[in-house]
Design a protein around this motif. Structure first.
Motif, PDB file in Angstrom:
ATOM      1  N   ASN A   1       0.804  -1.076   0.211  1.00  0.00           N
ATOM      2  CA  ASN A   1       0.075   0.075   0.057  1.00  0.00           C
ATOM      3  C   ASN A   1       0.818   1.241   0.072  1.00  0.00           C
ATOM      4  OD1 ASN A   1      -2.422  -1.210   0.033  1.00  0.00           O
ATOM      5  ND2 ASN A   1      -2.745  -1.204   2.211  1.00  0.00           N
TER       6      ASN A   1
ATOM      7  N   LYS B   1       2.274   1.634  -3.280  1.00  0.00           N
ATOM      8  CA  LYS B   1       1.232   2.053  -4.173  1.00  0.00           C
ATOM      9  C   LYS B   1       0.728   3.494  -3.962  1.00  0.00           C
ATOM     10  CE  LYS B   1      -3.060  -0.285  -3.762  1.00  0.00           C
ATOM     11  NZ  LYS B   1      -3.930  -1.394  -3.937  1.00  0.00           N
ATOM     12  N   PHE B   2       0.546   3.975  -2.886  1.00  0.00           N
ATOM     13  CA  PHE B   2       0.087   5.257  -2.684  1.00  0.00           C
ATOM     14  C   PHE B   2       1.145   6.311  -2.216  1.00  0.00           C
ATOM     15  CE2 PHE B   2      -3.288   2.394  -1.395  1.00  0.00           C
ATOM     16  CZ  PHE B   2      -4.371   2.802  -2.167  1.00  0.00           C
TER      17      PHE B   2
ATOM     18  N   ASP C   1       5.172   6.356   4.962  1.00  0.00           N
ATOM     19  CA  ASP C   1       5.358   6.608   3.730  1.00  0.00           C
ATOM     20  C   ASP C   1       5.146   8.132   3.524  1.00  0.00           C
ATOM     21  OD1 ASP C   1       2.714   7.197   3.133  1.00  0.00           O
ATOM     22  OD2 ASP C   1       2.134   5.143   2.966  1.00  0.00           O
TER      23      ASP C   1
ATOM     24  N   GLN D   1     -12.563   1.082   0.355  1.00  0.00           N
ATOM     25  CA  GLN D   1     -11.574   1.644   0.026  1.00  0.00           C
ATOM     26  C   GLN D   1     -11.981   3.262   0.226  1.00  0.00           C
ATOM     27  OE1 GLN D   1     -11.382   0.021  -3.878  1.00  0.00           O
ATOM     28  NE2 GLN D   1      -9.727  -0.848  -3.512  1.00  0.00           N
ATOM     29  N   VAL D   2     -11.136   4.290   0.708  1.00  0.00           N
ATOM     30  CA  VAL D   2     -11.564   5.509   0.833  1.00  0.00           C
ATOM     31  C   VAL D   2     -12.225   6.092  -0.085  1.00  0.00           C
ATOM     32  CG1 VAL D   2      -9.708   5.819   2.589  1.00  0.00           C
ATOM     33  CG2 VAL D   2      -9.253   6.718   0.382  1.00  0.00           C
TER      34      VAL D   2
ATOM     35  N   THR E   1      -8.399  -4.656  -3.529  1.00  0.00           N
ATOM     36  CA  THR E   1      -9.700  -5.184  -3.225  1.00  0.00           C
ATOM     37  C   THR E   1     -10.354  -4.482  -2.249  1.00  0.00           C
ATOM     38  OG1 THR E   1      -8.480  -6.583  -2.033  1.00  0.00           O
ATOM     39  CG2 THR E   1      -9.249  -7.464  -4.080  1.00  0.00           C
ATOM     40  N   GLY E   2      -9.793  -3.873  -1.331  1.00  0.00           N
ATOM     41  CA  GLY E   2     -10.233  -3.202  -0.025  1.00  0.00           C
ATOM     42  C   GLY E   2     -10.158  -4.336   0.869  1.00  0.00           C
TER      43      GLY E   2
ATOM     44  N   GLY F   1      -7.302  -5.879   1.829  1.00  0.00           N
ATOM     45  CA  GLY F   1      -5.937  -6.027   2.421  1.00  0.00           C
ATOM     46  C   GLY F   1      -6.004  -5.638   3.949  1.00  0.00           C
ATOM     47  N   LEU F   2      -6.404  -4.430   4.527  1.00  0.00           N
ATOM     48  CA  LEU F   2      -6.317  -4.089   5.935  1.00  0.00           C
ATOM     49  C   LEU F   2      -7.243  -4.770   6.773  1.00  0.00           C
ATOM     50  CD1 LEU F   2      -6.146   0.105   5.417  1.00  0.00           C
ATOM     51  CD2 LEU F   2      -4.231  -1.719   5.963  1.00  0.00           C
TER      52      LEU F   2
ATOM     53  N   SER G   1       1.238   8.553   5.346  1.00  0.00           N
ATOM     54  CA  SER G   1       0.726   7.822   6.332  1.00  0.00           C
ATOM     55  C   SER G   1       1.801   7.091   7.242  1.00  0.00           C
ATOM     56  CB  SER G   1      -0.115   6.859   5.665  1.00  0.00           C
ATOM     57  OG  SER G   1      -1.272   7.387   4.719  1.00  0.00           O
TER      58      SER G   1
HETATM   59  P1  ADP Z   1      -6.636  -2.362  -1.136  1.00  0.00           P
HETATM   60  O1  ADP Z   1      -6.466  -3.613  -1.736  1.00  0.00           O
HETATM   61  O2  ADP Z   1      -7.588  -1.334  -1.941  1.00  0.00           O
HETATM   62  O3  ADP Z   1      -5.302  -1.518  -1.118  1.00  0.00           O
HETATM   63  P2  ADP Z   1      -6.508  -2.156   1.560  1.00  0.00           P
HETATM   64  O4  ADP Z   1      -7.342  -2.564   2.571  1.00  0.00           O
HETATM   65  O5  ADP Z   1      -5.255  -2.454   1.719  1.00  0.00           O
HETATM   66  O6  ADP Z   1      -7.350  -2.504   0.185  1.00  0.00           O
HETATM   67  O7  ADP Z   1      -6.678  -0.420   1.788  1.00  0.00           O
HETATM   68  C1  ADP Z   1      -7.984  -0.026   1.633  1.00  0.00           C
HETATM   69  C2  ADP Z   1      -7.778   1.500   1.514  1.00  0.00           C
HETATM   70  O8  ADP Z   1      -7.211   2.237   2.387  1.00  0.00           O
HETATM   71  C3  ADP Z   1      -7.226   1.818  -0.134  1.00  0.00           C
HETATM   72  O9  ADP Z   1      -7.868   1.477  -0.872  1.00  0.00           O
HETATM   73  C4  ADP Z   1      -6.477   3.095   0.358  1.00  0.00           C
HETATM   74  O10 ADP Z   1      -7.555   4.094  -0.057  1.00  0.00           O
HETATM   75  C5  ADP Z   1      -6.391   3.370   1.780  1.00  0.00           C
HETATM   76  N1  ADP Z   1      -5.025   3.292   2.243  1.00  0.00           N
HETATM   77  C6  ADP Z   1      -4.280   2.067   2.654  1.00  0.00           C
HETATM   78  N2  ADP Z   1      -2.870   2.111   2.686  1.00  0.00           N
HETATM   79  C7  ADP Z   1      -2.836   3.674   2.512  1.00  0.00           C
HETATM   80  C8  ADP Z   1      -1.611   4.335   2.333  1.00  0.00           C
HETATM   81  N3  ADP Z   1      -0.239   3.959   2.853  1.00  0.00           N
HETATM   82  N4  ADP Z   1      -1.614   5.538   2.091  1.00  0.00           N
HETATM   83  C9  ADP Z   1      -2.935   6.246   1.466  1.00  0.00           C
HETATM   84  N5  ADP Z   1      -4.207   5.401   1.554  1.00  0.00           N
HETATM   85  C10 ADP Z   1      -3.859   4.064   1.813  1.00  0.00           C
END
Ligand code: ADP
Length: 772
Positions: A277, A280-281, A309, A328-329, A340-341, A343-344, A368
């Motif tokens: 993540n 990616k972000f 990050d 996802q946000v 997929t939303g 992961g967390l 973050s």
């Molecule tokens: P995804 O597979 O969409 O990454 P996650 O559950 O890992 O699913 O993350 C959910 C959402 O949280 C992401 O789609 C993103 O919007 C936000 N997010 C997670 N990690 C970060 C990060 N390091 N910086 C910014 N946004 C994040």
């Protein structure tokens, strides 16, 4: 007058009936004969007795007197008896009884009875409903349990069914890529491969999530090297970070235990998700992964992981959306970045299973920080690193890197070794530092030089240093983010003695420096220390492999994959044939599918183990699309040695095979022989016994491969490579203080230089004799 006396007696007699406790049963003689008085007295006495009896609760006092008044009392007495009887009937549950007695009393009594009847009715109705609900609940619970079992089975089947064709798709793409496609086709293949990888990732996420929902996610308990697990997770993202020009580094504090017991794969999964993540972000800046041990209690370490990050960040109003499944946000993020939303949400559960919590801080547009902790049992404590390699104490090292975080890591990793570490943020500063320290006690021995720096590259700095007379002997180690194979050769030509890939791993750094120093010689032509040299040479051995697979597509892919490495494997299509093959021929590795007709992989393994007894052990590796929890254990319980999930990651497959064929080749003779030199090595270096034994076991493992290489070079008349190998081995054997090997390798190097092939062969045989 007489009459008056009688009247007085009469009044007294009546008064006594009302007031006295005891009264005579007949009136006094003087008045008993007054007309009817005897009878009236008897009646009044009876009525008095009836009331007294009533007062005592007795309703059956007999009334013999006649007349209206006694009759009324009799009927009152009867009404009371009836009331008692009705109350008894009501208390026995007959709420149909109605009282017609005493006006207002009967009204309230009846209404009370009605209410009682209604309440009891209501209660019994509720009771019945409750019982019904309970029965329904039990039924629903049973149904849910049954559904859960079938959901689990469905998941296992789905997983198997999806993975099998995925194996085909990914495998054939891999093969297609090797078939010399045009540049355009290569690009299509790359896209298809990346789409398949994403699909597999999604399938894995959904599977994991379903397992969590069904409460079927359990953690494995096995011993693993903490640093390796963390560094592996970081390494996976190095390439992507490099592509985006983001600096990714890890910093594992010295207090983190060397080995712990837990689920390494799940720990890596959480790290992967959070680092993934972060990469990616994040579009610019850097990502750091820091690990610290917060406390140790009862052999349990509380490890704290921080992934920071400098990416897009998360706005406050979206904070509460995080950690919920499929969230996802915002949807535009999804479109731009994918995911997929899940992961967390998965990470949160995994962290909870590791006895920790996950939390984050974020500022929109700034970045973050995700933090989590995990409680893991300590298997081996962090060593006291003050002298892993004794010679490192007192060595002066200069780290040249424009990135302050990288310099900080190097200082931290080397400081504990007793080295003196100096920092330079650019080549100019480096040259100044080197020059100013030349004639002092801080004279620089080793320079760690970053490849990419603004102004002057690491290569240019090296070239400049080599041109300065008093700097040319400084050992140079290149730090590079680009994990390119070609880089090593160029670095060697420029005079670099070592080559390390960022993010810097502490143990690699220590080893690299130790080897660079240990190989010190007048010729100054030490080979570059890089992992890639080792990996390339591993390919040269050809293990004997039996593939057991009923699926034709899978067979084709695996056979073709082996072919790309010049390995021909034997193939059978079921367990029975596999058993017969193993009976006839010795294999280094059997790759065993689990579900097969005729005889499945589990049964076949059990039969092979039964046949071998304790005298032999063929390595059997399960290769299966069953990747649900418990499937690995099932394979191990059946007697298999390891497990590869489908779709097969072929790099992993070759690595696993390598590790087993390596292990198989470690002849105890090799180890037995070199073990005689461990004491001397410990004495000379001051290294701990544990580490020394590990280094020697590692060397014993490599010896067979080295001997194989010598044989190959001799067979192919490749004396140039033989010379390089001999030179390298001279250093290693010398470092490990194994004098007989060292002496023979020195002779070998001399013979190769003189191109005396016969002499080389003789020496090679001498080396082999050492082990028998
Ligand atoms: P995804 O597979 O969409 O990454 P996650 O559950 O890992 O699913 O993350 C959910 C959402 O949280 C992401 O789609 C993103 O919007 C936000 N997010 C997670 N990690 C970060 C990060 N390091 N910086 C910014 N946004 C994040």
């Amino acid at each position: 007058m007489d009459n008056l006396k009688e009247i007085n007696l009469l009044i007294k007699c009546l008064k006594s009936l009302i007031e006295d406790k005891e009264v005579p049963s007949v009136p006094p003689e003087e008045i008993v004969n007054i007309e009817d008085f005897g009878e009236i007295y008897a009646s009044l006495l009876e009525i008095r007795n009836v009331f007294i009896a009533l007062g005592k609760g007795e309703l059956t006092y007999p009334i013999k007197s006649k007349g209206y008044f006694p009759g009324a009392i009799k009927s009152w007495q009867a009404s009371l008896r009836h009331l008692v009887w009705q109350t008894k009937a009501i208390s026995a549950g007959d709420f149909s009884q109605r009282v017609a007695f005493l006006g207002e009393f009967s009204e309230s009594f009846n209404s009370m009875t009605e209410r009682l009847a209604m309440t009891i009715n209501e209660l019994s109705k509720q009771n019945k409903e409750k019982e019904k609900r309970e029965v329904e609940l039990i039924k629903a619970k049973e149904a849910a349990e049954a559904a859960n079992i079938s959901k689990g089975l469905f998941l296992a089947n789905m997983s198997h069914e999806i993975r099998t064709p995925m194996n085909g798709i990914m495998g054939f793409l891999e093969l297609l890529n090797m078939s010399n496609p045009s540049a355009e086709q290569k690009e299509y293949i790359r896209e298809a491969k990346s789409a398949s990888a994403v699909l597999l990732y999604v399938i894995n996420d959904i599977l994991d999530f379903s397992k969590i929902e069904a409460g079927r996610l359990a953690m494995e308990e096995s011993r693993f090297k903490t640093r390796t697990a963390i560094e592996d997770a970081v390494s996976l993202h190095v390439h992507k970070a490099f592509e985006k020009n983001i600096e990714l580094y890890s910093m594992i504090n010295a207090n983190v235990p060397e080995e712990v017991i837990g689920d390494a794969q799940r720990l890596r999964q959480v790290l992967n998700n959070l680092i993934g993540n972060a990469v990616k972000f994040t579009e610019k800046g850097e990502i750091s992964v820091t690990v610290d041990c917060l406390e140790e209690e009862d052999e349990i370490a509380l490890l704290n992981f921080v992934i920071k990050d400098t990416g897009i960040g998360i706005s406050q109003e979206n904070f509460q959306k995080l950690f919920h499944s499929f969230n996802q946000v915002d949807s535009s993020t999804t479109r731009k970045y994918g995911g997929t939303g899940l992961g967390l949400a998965i990470s949160k559960e995994l962290v909870a299973l590791m006895g920790g919590e996950i939390e984050f801080e974020s500022t929109l547009g700034e970045g973050s920080t995700f933090k989590f902790d995990a409680r893991l049992q300590i298997a081996k404590r962090a060593p006291d690193h003050s002298y892993v390699f004794k010679e490192l104490a007192g060595v002066n090292i200069l780290i040249v890197d424009d990135n302050p975080s990288n310099r900080k890591i190097a200082v931290s990793y080397l400081g504990g070794m007793g080295c003196k570490v100096f920092e330079a943020k650019d080549p100019g500063e480096a040259i100044t530092a080197i020059i100013s320290k030349v004639n002092t006690r801080d004279k620089i021995d080793i320079a760690l030089i970053d490849y990419q720096m603004p102004g002057m590259s690491g290569f240019e700095l090296a070239a400049s240093l080599k041109a300065i007379p008093f700097a040319k002997d400084i050992k140079l180690i290149l730090l590079t983010s680009a994990a390119q194979r070609g880089g090593a050769k160029e670095a060697e030509q420029l005079g670099f003695a070592g080559y390390l890939i960022k993010p810097i791993k502490r143990d690699d750094l220590h080893n690299c420096i130790a080897i660079v120093l240990g190989l010190k010689s007048e010729e100054n032509t030490e080979p570059i220390v890089t992992k890639y040299v080792v990996q390339e040479s591993l390919d040269k051995r050809k293990p004997k492999i039996l593939l057991v697979e009923d699926n034709e597509i899978n067979r084709k892919i695996v056979i073709a994959m082996f072919k790309t490495r010049g390995i021909a494997c034997d193939v059978v299509i079921n367990g029975l044939e596999a058993y017969q093959a193993v009976e006839k021929k010795d294999y280094d590795v059997v790759l065993m599918d689990c579900q097969m007709p005729v005889m499945d992989g589990y049964k076949c393994t059990a039969k092979i183990r039964e046949m071998e007894g304790s005298s032999k052990h063929t390595t059997i590796i399960a290769m299966t699309a069953n990747v649900m929890e418990g499937d690995r254990e099932k394979c191990i319980q059946a007697g298999m040695d390891d497990y590869i999930g489908k779709p097969i990651n072929f790099d992993d497959m070759f690595q696993i095979i390598e590790s087993y064929t390596e292990r198989g080749r470690v002849s105890s003779e090799h180890f037995n022989f070199i073990a005689n030199y461990i004491e001397g090595f410990i004495e000379r270096t001051g290294i701990s016994r544990d580490d020394a034994e590990e280094i020697f076991a590692d060397y014993a493992q490599k010896l067979s491969q080295i001997l194989q290489e010598v044989e190959n070079y001799l067979a192919n008349d490749d004396l140039e490579n033989l010379r390089i190998l001999a030179h390298k081995q001279k250093g290693t054997a010398g470092n490990l203080c194994i004098t007989p090997i060292y002496n023979l390798v020195v002779e070998l190097e001399e013979a190769v230089k003189k191109r005396e092939k016969e002499e080389c062969l003789r020496i090679y045989k001498e080396v082999q004799k050492l082990f028998h």
